[in-house]
Design a protein around this motif. Structure first.
Motif: not given
Length: 162
Positions: A45-49, A105-115
Motif C-alpha cells: 500500500g505504499a504506492c496508494t493514490v 496511508q494518507l491517500c488510503s485514509a482520505v478515500a476510506m473516509l468517503g466509503e
C-alpha cells in the motif's frame, strides 16, 4: 502510447510504454515522488493514490489504463500551504515514524473516509457502521507500516473523520 490524465488538478500528457505502471509514470516521468515503491506487487500500500476518487495501488495500475482519469497523489491533498485535515492529524498524533508508508496511508485514509457501508468486521451489515478503531483497522488493512505506527495512525484517522 499517448495518454492524458489530470494529476493533482493539472492536465498532464505523456507518451508511455503500454507496460508502464502508473507508479512509474508518476515518479519517473512526472517527478511526483510521494507515492513510494514498496513491494511492487500491490501488497504493502505504499504506492496508494486516488484514481477518480477511489484508492488504488499505483504499482498495479497500468498508466494506459488510467488514460482520461483524475489521479490524486499525496502531493495533491493539501491546498497550497493548508494541510488536508488528515495530514494535520497525522502530524498531531505522530502517526508516522520513518514516513515511507505515510503517503499511501494518507491517500488510503482520505478515500476510506468517503466509503460508506459495512466491512468484514461490521456486526450488522445492513447498517453503515460507526467508524470505530476496529473498523478503521479493517478498512486500512491494505496499508502496511513497517515501523508499527498503527495505534497513532488509527487515532489520527479517527480524529479527522467527519
Amino acid at each position: 502510447m499517448d495518454i492524458t490524465l489530470k494529476v493533482n488538478g493539472t492536465p498532464r500528457a505523456a507518451d508511455v510504454d503500454p507496460r508502464m505502471s502508473l507508479l512509474d509514470l508518476l515518479r519517473e516521468r512526472l517527478g511526483l515522488i510521494g507515492a513510494k515503491k514498496g513491494c511492487d506487487h500491490g501488497q504493502c500500500g505504499a504506492c496508494t493514490v486516488l484514481i477518480d476518487g477511489r484508492r488504488a495501488n499505483a504499482c498495479l495500475a497500468l498508466a494506459v489504463a488510467v488514460d482520461g482519469s483524475e489521479v490524486t497523489t499525496v502531493e495533491g491533498l493539501a491546498e497550497g500551504d493548508d494541510l488536508h485535515p488528515l495530514q494535520a492529524a497525522f502530524i498531531e498524533h505522530d502517526a508516522f515514524q520513518c514516513g515511507y508508508c505515510t503517503p499511501g496511508q494518507l491517500c488510503s485514509a482520505v478515500a476510506m473516509l468517503g466509503e460508506p457501508g459495512p466491512s468484514a468486521v461490521t456486526g450488522d451489515v445492513a447498517l453503515d457502521p460507526e467508524l470505530t478503531p476496529e473498523e478503521i483497522r479493517e478498512r486500512m488493512s491494505g496499508n502496511l507500516c513497517r515501523c508499527g505506527a498503527y495505534v497513532n495512525i488509527v487515532k489520527a484517522i479517527a480524529e479527522a473523520a467527519p
